[in-house]
Design a protein around this motif. Structure first.
Motif, short mmCIF file in Angstrom:
data_model
loop_
_atom_site.label_atom_id
_atom_site.label_comp_id
_atom_site.label_asym_id
_atom_site.label_seq_id
_atom_site.Cartn_x
_atom_site.Cartn_y
_atom_site.Cartn_z
N VAL A 80 0.87 -1.17 0.00
CA VAL A 80 0.00 0.00 0.00
C VAL A 80 0.90 1.22 0.00
CG1 VAL A 80 -1.72 1.32 1.29
CG2 VAL A 80 -1.88 -1.17 1.22
N GLN A 81 0.60 2.16 -0.90
CA GLN A 81 1.34 3.42 -0.96
C GLN A 81 0.37 4.58 -0.75
OE1 GLN A 81 3.32 3.71 -4.74
NE2 GLN A 81 4.62 1.92 -4.37
N ILE A 82 0.86 5.59 -0.05
CA ILE A 82 0.14 6.86 0.05
C ILE A 82 1.07 7.92 -0.53
CG2 ILE A 82 -0.86 8.61 1.57
CD1 ILE A 82 -2.54 6.11 1.60
N ASN A 83 0.60 8.61 -1.56
CA ASN A 83 1.40 9.63 -2.25
C ASN A 83 2.78 9.08 -2.62
OD1 ASN A 83 -0.79 11.31 -1.99
ND2 ASN A 83 0.07 12.50 -0.33
N ASN A 84 2.78 7.87 -3.18
CA ASN A 84 3.98 7.18 -3.68
C ASN A 84 4.98 6.77 -2.60
OD1 ASN A 84 3.18 7.26 -6.44
ND2 ASN A 84 3.78 9.41 -6.50
N VAL A 85 4.55 6.74 -1.36
CA VAL A 85 5.40 6.29 -0.25
C VAL A 85 4.84 4.97 0.27
CG1 VAL A 85 6.26 6.82 2.07
CG2 VAL A 85 6.04 8.66 0.37
N ILE A 86 5.68 3.95 0.32
CA ILE A 86 5.24 2.64 0.83
C ILE A 86 4.89 2.77 2.30
CG2 ILE A 86 5.96 0.26 1.28
CD1 ILE A 86 7.85 0.53 -1.15
N VAL A 91 -12.34 -5.52 1.62
CA VAL A 91 -11.46 -5.36 2.78
C VAL A 91 -11.25 -3.86 2.97
CG1 VAL A 91 -9.11 -5.68 3.67
CG2 VAL A 91 -10.27 -7.57 2.53
N THR A 92 -11.29 -3.42 4.23
CA THR A 92 -10.97 -2.02 4.54
C THR A 92 -9.60 -1.99 5.20
OG1 THR A 92 -13.29 -1.39 4.78
CG2 THR A 92 -11.66 0.03 5.84
N TYR A 93 -8.69 -1.26 4.57
CA TYR A 93 -7.34 -1.11 5.10
C TYR A 93 -7.28 0.16 5.94
CZ TYR A 93 -6.06 -4.71 1.81
OH TYR A 93 -6.00 -5.90 1.14
N THR A 94 -6.70 0.03 7.13
CA THR A 94 -6.49 1.16 8.02
C THR A 94 -5.01 1.50 7.98
OG1 THR A 94 -8.32 0.45 9.42
CG2 THR A 94 -6.74 2.00 10.39
N ILE A 95 -4.69 2.69 7.52
CA ILE A 95 -3.31 3.11 7.35
C ILE A 95 -3.04 4.25 8.31
CG2 ILE A 95 -1.61 3.96 5.68
CD1 ILE A 95 -4.17 2.95 3.70
N THR A 96 -2.10 4.05 9.21
CA THR A 96 -1.74 5.07 10.19
C THR A 96 -0.53 5.84 9.66
OG1 THR A 96 -2.54 3.66 11.96
CG2 THR A 96 -1.12 5.51 12.59
N LEU A 97 -0.67 7.16 9.61
CA LEU A 97 0.40 8.02 9.10
C LEU A 97 1.03 8.82 10.24
CD1 LEU A 97 -1.55 9.40 6.01
CD2 LEU A 97 0.10 7.55 6.04
N TYR A 155 -4.65 13.20 -1.02
CA TYR A 155 -3.92 11.95 -0.76
C TYR A 155 -4.29 10.94 -1.84
CZ TYR A 155 -2.61 13.83 3.76
OH TYR A 155 -2.07 14.61 4.75
N GLN A 156 -3.25 10.30 -2.37
CA GLN A 156 -3.46 9.27 -3.40
C GLN A 156 -3.02 7.94 -2.82
OE1 GLN A 156 -0.73 8.73 -6.83
NE2 GLN A 156 -2.54 9.21 -8.05
N VAL A 157 -3.96 6.99 -2.81
CA VAL A 157 -3.63 5.64 -2.34
C VAL A 157 -3.43 4.76 -3.56
CG1 VAL A 157 -6.03 4.87 -2.13
CG2 VAL A 157 -4.27 3.75 -0.79
N ARG A 158 -2.44 3.89 -3.46
CA ARG A 158 -2.17 2.90 -4.51
C ARG A 158 -2.08 1.53 -3.83
NH1 ARG A 158 0.50 3.32 -9.56
NH2 ARG A 158 1.14 5.42 -8.96
N LEU A 159 -2.95 0.62 -4.25
CA LEU A 159 -2.88 -0.76 -3.79
C LEU A 159 -2.16 -1.55 -4.88
CD1 LEU A 159 -6.51 -1.33 -2.45
CD2 LEU A 159 -4.50 -0.53 -1.20
N ILE A 160 -1.18 -2.36 -4.49
CA ILE A 160 -0.41 -3.14 -5.46
C ILE A 160 -0.51 -4.61 -5.09
CG2 ILE A 160 1.85 -3.49 -6.51
CD1 ILE A 160 2.51 -0.59 -5.63
N SER A 161 -0.94 -5.41 -6.06
CA SER A 161 -1.07 -6.85 -5.82
C SER A 161 0.30 -7.51 -5.91
CB SER A 161 -2.02 -7.49 -6.84
OG SER A 161 -1.38 -7.62 -8.10
N LEU A 219 -5.45 2.88 -8.20
CA LEU A 219 -5.29 4.20 -7.58
C LEU A 219 -6.64 4.78 -7.15
CD1 LEU A 219 -2.87 5.92 -10.12
CD2 LEU A 219 -2.32 5.17 -7.81
N TYR A 220 -6.58 5.59 -6.11
CA TYR A 220 -7.75 6.33 -5.67
C TYR A 220 -7.22 7.61 -5.02
CZ TYR A 220 -12.46 7.04 -3.80
OH TYR A 220 -13.72 7.53 -3.52
N THR A 221 -7.84 8.73 -5.32
CA THR A 221 -7.42 10.02 -4.78
C THR A 221 -8.59 10.67 -4.06
OG1 THR A 221 -5.84 10.27 -6.58
CG2 THR A 221 -6.39 12.25 -5.34
N ALA A 222 -8.29 11.22 -2.89
CA ALA A 222 -9.30 11.96 -2.13
C ALA A 222 -8.60 13.08 -1.37
CB ALA A 222 -10.02 11.04 -1.15
N THR A 223 -9.38 14.06 -0.99
CA THR A 223 -8.84 15.21 -0.25
C THR A 223 -9.31 15.15 1.19
OG1 THR A 223 -8.89 16.53 -2.27
CG2 THR A 223 -8.74 17.74 -0.19
#
Length: 135
Positions: free
Chosen positions: A76-82, A100-106, A115-121, A128-132
């Protein structure tokens, strides 16, 4: 050229056309079967991204819209950061027709930032998904 030679050429041409059509049909059937049974496409849809500003958490819901295969998310990446603080832990399997709901703590989460999330199999496909974040 006599009539017999012309007939042979016509018959040979017809046989060649029929053979080409049959091979094309067989190839299309093989491609469809391999996608369904042997090499299915991974089908993920990110349907929701929400923000918990107080706890610096982003929640991302991913649906496996495929009908017969699970998809394993390996990164899982947020703004291209693993991201390493992901729950459920990675790798994580999403069964067919499940979510599945992923909970990502920053370390930080800023109001009004995109914020752009990228899920990689584990097969290398990504979504990709982007939200503000709210103000």
């Amino acid at each position: 050229m006599n009539i017999r030679s012309r007939k042979v050429i016509v018959v040979a041409s017809i046989i060649l056309i029929v053979f080409t059509v049959l091979v094309s049909i067989a190839l299309l059937e093989w491609i469809e079967a391999s996608q369904t049974y042997g090499f299915p496409m991974e089908e993920i849809s990110i349907t929701k991204m929400s923000f918990d500003m107080t706890n610096k958490i982003i929640r991302v819901t991913a649906n496996n819209t495929g009908t017969n295969r699970s998809v394993t998310i390996g990164e899982v990446q947020i703004n291209n950061v693993i991201q390493t603080s992901v729950n459920p832990m990675l790798p994580s399997r999403i069964e067919a027709k499940s979510a599945v709901t992923y909970t990502i703590t920053l370390s930080s989460l800023n109001n009004g930032q995109q914020y752009q999330v990228r899920l990689i199999s584990i097969k290398g496909n990504s979504w990709l998904y982007t939200a503000t974040a709210p103000n």
